[in-house]
Structure formats: C-alpha cells, structure tokens
Design a protein around this motif. Structure first.
Motif, PDB file in Angstrom:
ATOM      1  N   SER A  77      11.156  -0.968  -2.567  1.00 17.78           N
ATOM      2  CA  SER A  77      10.754  -2.011  -1.582  1.00 17.78           C
ATOM      3  C   SER A  77      10.833  -1.315  -0.455  1.00 17.78           C
ATOM      4  O   SER A  77      11.157  -0.113   0.107  1.00 17.78           O
ATOM      5  N   CYS A  78       9.885  -2.277   0.876  1.00 18.03           N
ATOM      6  CA  CYS A  78       9.958  -1.513   1.983  1.00 18.03           C
ATOM      7  C   CYS A  78       9.428  -2.584   2.611  1.00 18.03           C
ATOM      8  O   CYS A  78       8.590  -3.751   3.269  1.00 18.03           O
ATOM      9  N   VAL A  79      10.575  -2.870   3.555  1.00 16.56           N
ATOM     10  CA  VAL A  79      10.520  -3.703   4.652  1.00 16.56           C
ATOM     11  C   VAL A  79      10.551  -3.462   5.923  1.00 16.56           C
ATOM     12  O   VAL A  79      10.589  -2.526   6.488  1.00 16.56           O
ATOM     13  N   ALA A  80       9.235  -4.459   6.283  1.00 19.01           N
ATOM     14  CA  ALA A  80       8.354  -4.541   8.139  1.00 19.01           C
ATOM     15  C   ALA A  80       9.202  -4.813   9.049  1.00 19.01           C
ATOM     16  O   ALA A  80       9.486  -6.047   8.726  1.00 19.01           O
ATOM     17  N   SER A  81       8.867  -4.118  10.273  1.00 22.45           N
ATOM     18  CA  SER A  81       9.648  -4.999  11.105  1.00 22.45           C
ATOM     19  C   SER A  81       9.266  -4.939  12.635  1.00 22.45           C
ATOM     20  O   SER A  81       8.042  -4.119  12.390  1.00 22.45           O
ATOM     21  N   GLY A  82       8.054  -5.515  13.366  1.00 22.31           N
ATOM     22  CA  GLY A  82       7.870  -5.289  14.531  1.00 22.31           C
ATOM     23  C   GLY A  82       6.104  -5.714  14.045  1.00 22.31           C
ATOM     24  O   GLY A  82       5.118  -6.057  14.921  1.00 22.31           O
ATOM     25  N   ARG A  83       5.807  -6.269  12.497  1.00 21.87           N
ATOM     26  CA  ARG A  83       4.382  -6.411  12.318  1.00 21.87           C
ATOM     27  C   ARG A  83       4.683  -7.369  11.092  1.00 21.87           C
ATOM     28  O   ARG A  83       5.414  -6.358  10.101  1.00 21.87           O
ATOM     29  N   ALA A  84       3.771  -8.050  11.421  1.00 22.82           N
ATOM     30  CA  ALA A  84       3.328  -9.522   9.933  1.00 22.82           C
ATOM     31  C   ALA A  84       2.859  -7.853   8.548  1.00 22.82           C
ATOM     32  O   ALA A  84       1.581  -8.314   9.022  1.00 22.82           O
ATOM     33  N   LEU A  85       3.182  -8.282   7.230  1.00 29.88           N
ATOM     34  CA  LEU A  85       2.925  -7.644   6.317  1.00 29.88           C
ATOM     35  C   LEU A  85       1.528  -8.272   5.810  1.00 29.88           C
ATOM     36  O   LEU A  85       0.364  -7.833   5.062  1.00 29.88           O
ATOM     37  N   SER A  86       1.541  -9.805   6.208  1.00 31.77           N
ATOM     38  CA  SER A  86       0.476 -10.467   5.656  1.00 31.77           C
ATOM     39  C   SER A  86      -0.216 -10.925   6.326  1.00 31.77           C
ATOM     40  O   SER A  86      -1.686 -11.147   5.591  1.00 31.77           O
ATOM     41  N   ILE A  87      -0.846 -10.037   7.365  1.00 30.59           N
ATOM     42  CA  ILE A  87      -1.762  -9.505   7.721  1.00 30.59           C
ATOM     43  C   ILE A  87      -2.225  -8.342   8.224  1.00 30.59           C
ATOM     44  O   ILE A  87      -2.959  -7.779   9.118  1.00 30.59           O
ATOM     45  N   SER A  88      -2.031  -7.812   7.636  1.00 31.97           N
ATOM     46  CA  SER A  88      -1.897  -5.367   7.076  1.00 31.97           C
ATOM     47  C   SER A  88      -2.522  -5.628   5.575  1.00 31.97           C
ATOM     48  O   SER A  88      -2.118  -6.429   4.769  1.00 31.97           O
ATOM     49  N   ASP A  89      -3.202  -4.551   5.855  1.00 36.96           N
ATOM     50  CA  ASP A  89      -3.006  -3.725   4.771  1.00 36.96           C
ATOM     51  C   ASP A  89      -2.187  -2.869   4.427  1.00 36.96           C
ATOM     52  O   ASP A  89      -1.318  -2.337   5.222  1.00 36.96           O
ATOM     53  N   VAL A  90      -1.604  -2.692   2.675  1.00 31.32           N
ATOM     54  CA  VAL A  90      -0.210  -2.262   2.594  1.00 31.32           C
ATOM     55  C   VAL A  90      -0.280  -1.084   1.392  1.00 31.32           C
ATOM     56  O   VAL A  90      -1.551  -1.365   0.723  1.00 31.32           O
ATOM     57  N   GLY A  91       0.654  -0.044   1.486  1.00 30.53           N
ATOM     58  CA  GLY A  91      -0.149   0.617   0.773  1.00 30.53           C
ATOM     59  C   GLY A  91       1.351   1.787   0.663  1.00 30.53           C
ATOM     60  O   GLY A  91       2.328   1.655   0.913  1.00 30.53           O
ATOM     61  N   TRP A  92       1.438   2.227  -1.125  1.00 30.63           N
ATOM     62  CA  TRP A  92       2.196   3.653  -1.516  1.00 30.63           C
ATOM     63  C   TRP A  92       1.447   4.572  -1.536  1.00 30.63           C
ATOM     64  O   TRP A  92      -0.160   4.451  -1.804  1.00 30.63           O
ATOM     65  N   PHE A  93       2.266   5.566  -1.112  1.00 30.21           N
ATOM     66  CA  PHE A  93       1.607   7.061  -1.585  1.00 30.21           C
ATOM     67  C   PHE A  93       2.651   7.472  -1.857  1.00 30.21           C
ATOM     68  O   PHE A  93       4.075   7.507  -1.871  1.00 30.21           O
ATOM     69  N   ARG A  94       2.513   8.927  -2.294  1.00 29.20           N
ATOM     70  CA  ARG A  94       3.266   9.341  -2.906  1.00 29.20           C
ATOM     71  C   ARG A  94       3.806  10.704  -2.615  1.00 29.20           C
ATOM     72  O   ARG A  94       2.119  11.712  -1.904  1.00 29.20           O
ATOM     73  N   GLN A  95       4.648  11.922  -2.426  1.00 21.28           N
ATOM     74  CA  GLN A  95       4.269  13.737  -2.542  1.00 21.28           C
ATOM     75  C   GLN A  95       5.121  14.632  -2.949  1.00 21.28           C
ATOM     76  O   GLN A  95       6.717  14.014  -2.930  1.00 21.28           O
ATOM     77  N   ALA A  96       4.852  15.299  -4.158  1.00 26.29           N
ATOM     78  CA  ALA A  96       5.691  16.152  -5.076  1.00 26.29           C
ATOM     79  C   ALA A  96       5.590  17.601  -4.252  1.00 26.29           C
ATOM     80  O   ALA A  96       5.572  17.386  -4.120  1.00 26.29           O
ATOM     81  N   PRO A  97       7.095  17.638  -4.622  1.00 32.40           N
ATOM     82  CA  PRO A  97       7.257  19.145  -4.089  1.00 32.40           C
ATOM     83  C   PRO A  97       6.308  20.420  -4.137  1.00 32.40           C
ATOM     84  O   PRO A  97       5.419  20.097  -5.750  1.00 32.40           O
ATOM     85  N   GLY A  98       5.587  20.675  -3.422  1.00 29.41           N
ATOM     86  CA  GLY A  98       4.226  21.345  -3.063  1.00 29.41           C
ATOM     87  C   GLY A  98       2.783  21.094  -3.077  1.00 29.41           C
ATOM     88  O   GLY A  98       2.590  21.854  -4.122  1.00 29.41           O
ATOM     89  N   LYS A  99       2.834  19.777  -3.619  1.00 29.24           N
ATOM     90  CA  LYS A  99       2.188  19.480  -3.389  1.00 29.24           C
ATOM     91  C   LYS A  99       1.610  18.771  -1.730  1.00 29.24           C
ATOM     92  O   LYS A  99       2.734  17.522  -1.128  1.00 29.24           O
ATOM     93  N   GLU A 100       0.160  17.873  -1.700  1.00 25.95           N
ATOM     94  CA  GLU A 100      -0.136  17.378  -0.623  1.00 25.95           C
ATOM     95  C   GLU A 100      -0.169  15.587  -1.662  1.00 25.95           C
ATOM     96  O   GLU A 100       0.404  14.751  -2.373  1.00 25.95           O
ATOM     97  N   ARG A 101       0.492  14.759  -0.094  1.00 22.95           N
ATOM     98  CA  ARG A 101       0.498  13.639  -0.812  1.00 22.95           C
ATOM     99  C   ARG A 101      -0.488  12.751  -0.822  1.00 22.95           C
ATOM    100  O   ARG A 101      -1.835  12.838  -0.358  1.00 22.95           O
ATOM    101  N   GLU A 102      -0.266  11.875  -2.191  1.00 20.68           N
ATOM    102  CA  GLU A 102      -1.312  11.166  -2.626  1.00 20.68           C
ATOM    103  C   GLU A 102      -1.314   9.814  -2.405  1.00 20.68           C
ATOM    104  O   GLU A 102      -0.115   9.769  -2.146  1.00 20.68           O
TER     105      GLU A 102
END
Length: 119
Positions: free
Chosen positions: A21-46
C-alpha cells in the motif's frame, strides 16, 4: 508538501502473495500518474507497474505481467500493488511514486518497503 508512505512489505515464501500500500498526503492521487518501482541489492532501480490518470491505462514490466496488479482507491488516496505467485527474484525494496499526468518521470517518491521472497 507531498508525502508517499509505503507499507505491506515482508518475508514470504515463493508462490505466496503480498499487497503493498502507498498512502499519499499533499496530493490527490486521483489526478496523478502513479507507479511502483523496485531495487534489488546491487542492481539499478527498475520499473514494475504504472497507472496513468489519463484513460486509466495500466502498464507492467514483462517480468511481473499476470502476477502483479496495480490499483488505486481514490477515497483513501492510496495506491496498491497486489503481488501474487511471488518468486525469489522479486526480492527488492519496492517504491511507490506519483506525479503529474503524462510526466515522463514521476516526481514524488516514497521511502520504500522491503519485500523478501524465500525459496
């Protein structure tokens, strides 16, 4: 000030599920693009998944298609990442991000939540 706070990470066996889950404050996510990214040890964020405000289009990395689902609850100003059939290679710190509709790069980022998948 926009803040994104992730939760829901943890340790799970291969084949299991987690919902981030990702809770936002200060910005309405309903008018935003939202995304998930990940970073494994020793690797770049993807990139993992993205939900575009305009048209509600969804995008997924090939590595998670059919297993992960991004969704949003406008009333709770929260974006989710449902992760099923988890694999050890999904182990990473997962970050949510949000930004202006159509932005090439999302401006606001959370602090991340650790997901560990054991074999």
């Amino acid at each position: 000030q926009v803040q994104l706070v992730e939760s829901g990470g943890g340790l799970v066996q291969a084949g299991g599920s987690l919902r981030l889950s990702c809770v936002a404050s200060g910005r309405a996510l309903s008018i935003s693009d939202v995304g998930w990214f990940r970073q494994a040890p020793g690797k770049e964020r993807e990139f993992v998944a993205r939900l575009n405000w305009y048209g509600g289009r969804l995008y997924y990395a090939d590595s998670v298609k059919g297993r992960f689902t991004i969704s949003m609850d406008n009333a709770k100003n929260t974006v989710y990442l449902q992760m099923n059939s988890l694999k050890p290679e999904d182990t990473a710190v997962y970050y949510c991000a949000a930004g202006a509709p159509g932005a090439t790069q999302l401006r606001y980022w959370g602090q991340g939540t650790q997901v560990t998948v054991s074999s």
